[in-house]
Every structure is written in structure tokens, then in C-alpha cells.
Design an enzyme around this catalytic site. Structure first.
Site, PDB file in Angstrom:
ATOM      1  N   ASP A   1     -17.829  -6.662   6.062  1.00 17.34           N
ATOM      2  CA  ASP A   1     -18.603  -5.824   6.966  1.00 17.34           C
ATOM      3  C   ASP A   1     -17.770  -5.267   8.121  1.00 17.34           C
ATOM      4  OD1 ASP A   1     -20.704  -4.480   8.278  1.00 17.34           O
ATOM      5  OD2 ASP A   1     -22.082  -5.749   7.158  1.00 17.34           O
TER       6      ASP A   1
ATOM      7  N   ASP B   1     -25.400 -12.781   8.283  1.00 17.38           N
ATOM      8  CA  ASP B   1     -25.430 -11.947   7.061  1.00 17.38           C
ATOM      9  C   ASP B   1     -24.066 -11.312   6.806  1.00 17.38           C
ATOM     10  OD1 ASP B   1     -26.466 -10.694   9.521  1.00 17.38           O
ATOM     11  OD2 ASP B   1     -26.333  -8.837   8.379  1.00 17.38           O
TER      12      ASP B   1
ATOM     13  N   ARG C   1     -23.716 -14.434   1.024  1.00 16.66           N
ATOM     14  CA  ARG C   1     -23.551 -14.585   2.467  1.00 16.66           C
ATOM     15  C   ARG C   1     -24.267 -15.847   2.937  1.00 16.66           C
ATOM     16  NH1 ARG C   1     -23.659  -8.742   3.944  1.00 16.66           N
ATOM     17  NH2 ARG C   1     -23.577  -7.663   1.976  1.00 16.66           N
TER      18      ARG C   1
ATOM     19  N   ARG D   1     -28.612  -0.290   2.249  1.00 12.58           N
ATOM     20  CA  ARG D   1     -27.917   0.940   1.861  1.00 12.58           C
ATOM     21  C   ARG D   1     -26.760   0.634   0.937  1.00 12.58           C
ATOM     22  NH1 ARG D   1     -23.944   2.840   6.584  1.00 12.58           N
ATOM     23  NH2 ARG D   1     -23.475   0.820   7.470  1.00 12.58           N
TER      24      ARG D   1
HETATM   25  P1  AMP Z   1     -24.809  -4.299   9.159  1.00  9.34           P
HETATM   26  O1  AMP Z   1     -24.918  -4.105  10.619  1.00  9.34           O
HETATM   27  O2  AMP Z   1     -23.985  -3.278   8.459  1.00  9.34           O
HETATM   28  O3  AMP Z   1     -24.445  -5.688   8.778  1.00  9.34           O
HETATM   29  O4  AMP Z   1     -26.267  -4.041   8.564  1.00  9.34           O
HETATM   30  C1  AMP Z   1     -27.369  -4.847   8.885  1.00  9.34           C
HETATM   31  C2  AMP Z   1     -28.525  -4.482   7.993  1.00  9.34           C
HETATM   32  O5  AMP Z   1     -28.938  -3.130   8.211  1.00  9.34           O
HETATM   33  C3  AMP Z   1     -28.247  -4.574   6.490  1.00  9.34           C
HETATM   34  O6  AMP Z   1     -29.392  -5.093   5.881  1.00  9.34           O
HETATM   35  C4  AMP Z   1     -28.007  -3.144   6.095  1.00  9.34           C
HETATM   36  O7  AMP Z   1     -28.289  -2.925   4.735  1.00  9.34           O
HETATM   37  C5  AMP Z   1     -28.969  -2.412   6.996  1.00  9.34           C
HETATM   38  N1  AMP Z   1     -28.589  -1.013   7.230  1.00  9.34           N
HETATM   39  C6  AMP Z   1     -27.543  -0.557   7.954  1.00  9.34           C
HETATM   40  N2  AMP Z   1     -27.491   0.781   7.932  1.00  9.34           N
HETATM   41  C7  AMP Z   1     -28.522   1.204   7.162  1.00  9.34           C
HETATM   42  C8  AMP Z   1     -29.016   2.490   6.748  1.00  9.34           C
HETATM   43  N3  AMP Z   1     -28.417   3.628   7.118  1.00  9.34           N
HETATM   44  N4  AMP Z   1     -30.104   2.518   5.950  1.00  9.34           N
HETATM   45  C9  AMP Z   1     -30.709   1.372   5.564  1.00  9.34           C
HETATM   46  N5  AMP Z   1     -30.310   0.159   5.923  1.00  9.34           N
HETATM   47  C10 AMP Z   1     -29.234   0.053   6.717  1.00  9.34           C
HETATM   48 MG    MG Z   2     -23.845  -6.408   7.022  1.00 12.88          MG
END
Ligand code: AMP
Ligand code: MG
Length: 499
Positions: free
Chosen positions: A272, A262, A193, A103
Site C-alpha cells: 500500500d 489493513d 492482511r 478499487r
Molecule cells: P487505502 O487507504 O488505499 O489503504 O484504502 C483504504 C480503503 O479504501 C480500501 O478498502 C480501498 O479499497 C478503499 N478505497 C480507496 N480508494 C478508493 C476508491 N477510489 N474507490 C473505492 N474504494 C476506495
Molecule cells: Mg490499503
């Protein structure tokens, strides 16, 4: 047409000051996907970080009045942007997955007037090839939260990605309920990352690992490019920056909350801001994230997790560290094993500064530990206890009415007397301590209060006031209520991953 006309035309077409050079988009295509942000219905500017815009060489006036909403929503691409979604993998709570910007979209790298390079990235700008089941969108509350906390971290002196703007999209996002959609513009030294390396390693692409290692060195550690073994120099440099970073988190009571690989940036910036939060009462077991049932990412575990993540990074580098697997493992282990001491040195140096110590003594670590143990036993507020020690007469504080703690105070005061204190130029112990112990941190109830006003009532005044106070965390706030921990009625605070 002469070069002069050419130059003036470039300026004329880009009055906002965008100056992109997109080195990441010139890497091999496996590293990313090219795509444009999905246009949104009715973009509206919510926050613009003027000082940051200026630092980046952008014209805040033009961006806020004329085209900020169109640009920061992705509806109109600034001149020179080459939007991509970056590919990466990562260990989430210990398990490896292929991820990527699901996203987020990297617009490009802005070159500042000082010649520095910063990623300009949208978060919440629609689906990408890496979205899996996600909608690619973000809600206003979490994007404001990232803005507030990342800017607070910056002001506290902790390396971090920053927040340039928040816009609403005029479209709902569906979570447990329907929420206002929003896009955050994030600014980072880069978005490389540990997980970026893991993505390439998982594809068994040693050549690409070598390419990315060289790229990362050039971008973040150019002084190490001439090393005998550049990937090894990179591993050591990343280890050192992570040790320094996590020490800073610990010193300000920050709990990242989702230290997946990540979410560990090789630049050494905090990245993040999902379930992160600041600890109130001192407790190493502090966890805020609703999904961190085991406390894997608890406050007191953060250095161990950083070392675990660095081990995953080292594994991806192994094929390019040495031709002999055995030798590569030895080289990596030597770096990894030095992490605890490097981390502890940073932390103890920081703790000495917080307690006004400018020399080192053998027993300092024990003195610090006894203070923390006392805080823990008595559920004392971490930030305020340390700040209170910088008061003019700490012995008068209610804190020291406790016998055990009064003895600690005597030890500490005796310790300070043993160091040279020149009367002239050097700031006094108290002043030095106030510069090392924030009066204000983004208290959870304060952040929630700001988000509620903004999200429920479209009222940004509470957010602006909070941002103003957090911009000077080491100054005594005019409204001392900003220093207060949450009232007991607030209950245990829970955070959710920033979706
Ligand atoms: P995060 O927990 O923010 O580090 O996200 C982990 C993964 O989930 C990353 O690859 C983000 O891009 C993906 N992600 C989180 N929220 C969304 C969303 N609403 N739509 C698509 N991908 C998401
Ligand atoms: Mg992330």
C-alpha cells in the site's frame, strides 16, 4: 483428442504465459466477492516491467505489443483468471472499519516457472461490493508513484509488493480536478492482511479464522504447518517478519505513512504505497501524509505501530490459540512482548552493517545513537551522511569540521580498528558499507518531477531515467544529481492517500 493435443492447445491459446491457480477463490465465499473488472474506454499501455514479467513466466514482447493494454486494463481476461474482490476490515488510525477491495480486483495467482505463487491484482479497476462511496478508480499520478517507489524498494532489498504494469483507461477520474484514469497491476506474495483476519473475527467466525490461519501458514510458512499449535506458530512467524520488515524501512529512511492494519501483509511484504515517502534530513518525527495530523505513523513510531497492529492480529487469533481464553491471552502476550527485542536486533544488525562493523560490542548501540543524534541536531541528510561515511577519507568531509562530530569519527574509527580485517577475500570496510548504504533513494522532488512530465505532458522519459537509476541504488549514479536532497525551495513535502 489425445493429451498431447490438449497440451498444445493450452499453449496456443495462451502465448503470453499466464498460468493461474486460484487457491484463494476456493476458500469459503465469505472471504471475497466474484466479479469482473469494469471495462474501460480506451486502454493504453504506459509502463510494463519486463524483468518482472519474465520472472513471472510472462512474455513481455507479446504483452507490450499485442495485448498488454487490453489485458492490464481488465478489458480482456487472461486465460485461467478467476477475478475476485477480497473482503477485509481494518483499524484505520486506531478505529475499526469493514473495508475490502474497494478499487482492486485479484485476477488470480500466477505460478512462476520456478513454481512460486504470486497474486496478480488490478488497482483502479472499477467499483466492487466493497467500494462504499468510492468510484473504484485510480489516477495516473498515484499509480505511477506506486510503480516507482515499490520498484525502488525492491531494488533496495526491502520485501515489497511489485508493479507489473500501468495503463491509462481513456476515462477521467474526478478528484479535486479531473485526472487521467489509470490501472496498476500489482504483484504480491499474497494480499492476506491483518485486516483479513479482523474481518472474519468481527463476524465472530472462529471456524473461518482457523481456515485462514491454515491457508496463510500453507502459503507463507509451510515449514510451520506441523507445529503443535499452528496459529501460535503463525503469530510468532508474522511477528518476526514484521520486525525484520520495519527494521529495513528504518534503515533506508522509509516512512510508510498509513500503517493501518489493513495495510499490513502477513507475507511480510511492504504493501500500500499511498502517502509513503523517504526521509531526507534525519528526524524521527518525520511525517509526510497530509491526513496524519497527530504523527501516528511518523518515521520514529513505525516499530511501535507494527507491534500495535500485531496485537490486533493476536486478538483475532485468540479463539483458536487455546480453548481457555486466559491461556490464549498469555500465549499471545508472550509473542507480542518479544517484538521490541526482535525488532531492535534486526535494526542494530543493519546499523552495524551500515557502519562497517562485522563484530558486536556492548557500546555499538550508543555509538549509532550518537550519530543519529548528531544528524538530528544538525538536520543532516540521513541517506547521504551514511553513504558519505563510506568515502575513502571520511575525515576530510565537511561533516567532520564540527568538533563534536570529529570526536564521534575518532570513536567510530577506533571501533573499526578493533575488529579483525583480513586483507584477502573479504571486501574492504568501505566496499561493504557502500553495499549497505544506498547512494540513491526515490527523492521526493525527483519522483514529483517524473510524475509531472508523465501526467502533464505524456512524457515518460523522466520516469524511465529515474527507474533506471533506482534499479541500482547501491551503485554510484552516473548523474550525481540523483543523490541530492530537495532544494530548500521545494518546501515541506506533503503526500496524499493514493486515491
Ligand atoms: P487505502 O487507504 O488505499 O489503504 O484504502 C483504504 C480503503 O479504501 C480500501 O478498502 C480501498 O479499497 C478503499 N478505497 C480507496 N480508494 C478508493 C476508491 N477510489 N474507490 C473505492 N474504494 C476506495
Ligand atoms: Mg490499503
Amino acid at each position: 483428442m489425445g493429451t498431447h493435443d490438449q497440451a498444445s492447445r493450452t499453449l496456443a491459446t495462451d502465448p503470453a504465459g499466464w498460468r493461474f491457480d486460484n487457491s484463494y477463490a476456493r476458500l469459503p465465499e465469505v472471504f471475497f466477492s466474484r466479479l469482473r473488472p469494469v471495462p474501460v474506454r480506451e486502454p493504453r499501455m504506459v509502463l510494463l516491467n519486463r524483468p518482472l514479467a519474465e520472472f513471472l513466466g510472462l512474455n513481455g514482447e507479446i504483452l507490450s505489443v499485442q495485448d498488454g493494454a487490453a489485458v492490464f486494463s481488465g478489458n480482456r481476461l487472461p486465460v485461467g483468471a478467476e477475478p475476485i474482490a477480497q473482503a477485509y476490515g481494518g483499524h484505520q488510525f486506531g478505529y475499526f472499519t469493514m473495508l475490502g477491495d474497494g478499487r482492486a480486483i485479484l485476477l488470480g495467482e500466477q505460478i512462476t516457472p520456478r513454481g512460486e505463487r504470486f497474486d496478480i491484482q488490478f488497482k483502479g479497476s472499477g467499483q466492487t461490493p466493497y467500494s462504499r462511496r468510492g468510484d473504484g478508480r485510480a489516477a495516473l499520478g498515484p499509480m505511477l508513484r506506486e510503480y516507482i517507489i515499490s520498484e525502488a524498494m525492491h531494488a533496495l532489498g526491502v520485501p515489497t509488493t511489485r508493479a507489473l504494469a500501468v495503463v491509462t483507461t481513456g476515462e477521467p477520474v474526478v478528484r479535486e480536478t479531473e485526472l487521467a484514469g489509470a490501472i496498476l497491476t500489482r504483484v504480491a506474495s499474497s494480499h492476506i492482511r491483518v485486516g483479513t483476519f479482523e474481518y472474519l473475527a468481527a463476524r465472530d467466525a472462529a471456524e473461518h479464522v482457523r481456515t485462514l490461519a491454515a491457508y496463510t501458514l500453507r502459503r507463507h510458512y509451510p515449514e510451520l504447518e506441523p507445529s503443535d499449535n499452528p496459529p501460535l506458530a503463525l503469530l510468532r512467524a508474522v511477528m518476526e517478519r514484521q520486525a525484520a520488515l520495519v527494521a529495513k524501512w528504518m534503515l533506508v529512511g522509509f516512512v510508510h505513512g498509513v500503517m493501518n492494519t489493513d495495510n499490513m501483509a502477513l507475507s511480510g511484504e511492504t504493501i500500500d504505497y499511498g502517502p509513503c515517502a523517504f526521509m531526507d534530513a534525519y528526524d524521527p518525527a518525520t511525517v509526510f501524509s497530509s491526513i496524519d495530523q497527530q504523527g501516528r505513523y511518523a518515521y520514529g513510531n513505525q516499530s511501535r505501530i507494527a507491534q500495535w497492529n500485531l496485537a490486533r492480529f493476536a486478538e483475532t487469533l485468540a479463539p483458536v490459540l487455546d480453548e481457555s481464553r486466559e491461556k490464549a491471552v498469555d500465549l499471545a502476550n508472550e509473542v507480542l512482548e518479544s517484538f521490541p527485542d526482535v525488532y531492535r536486533d534486526h535494526w542494530l544488525t543493519g546499523m552495524r552493517a551500515k557502519l562497517g562493523m562485522i563484530t558486536s560490542e556492548e557500546d555499538d548501540a550508543a555509538l549509532v545513537q550518537d550519530l543519529l543524534t548528531h544528524m538530528h541536531r544538525n538536520r543532516l541528510d540521513y541517506t547521504n551522511t551514511l553513504r558519505d561515511l563510506a568515502a575513502d577519507h571520511p575525515e576530510r568531509l565537511p561533516l567532520f569540521q564540527d568538533q563534536a562530530f570529529a570526536e564521534w569519527l575518532k570513536r567510530w574509527q577506533a571501533r573499526l580498528k578493533r575488529q579483525p580485517e583480513s586483507s584477502g577475500a573479504m571486501p574492504s570496510v568501505r566496499e561493504r558499507m557502500r553495499a549497505a548504504n544506498p547512494a540513491v533513494i526515490p527523492r521526493n522532488h525527483r519522483v514529483e518531477e517524473a510524475l509531472k512530465a508523465a501526467v502533464d505532458h505524456g512524457d515518460l522519459r523522466v520516469t524511465h531515467r529515474l527507474l533506471d537509476v533506482l534499479a541500482q541504488p547501491y551503485a554510484e549514479p552516473i548523474d550525481s544529481d540523483y543523490r541530492l536532497p530537495p532544494p530548500p525551495s521545494a518546501g515541506a513535502y506533503k503526500t496524499f492517500c493514493g486515491t
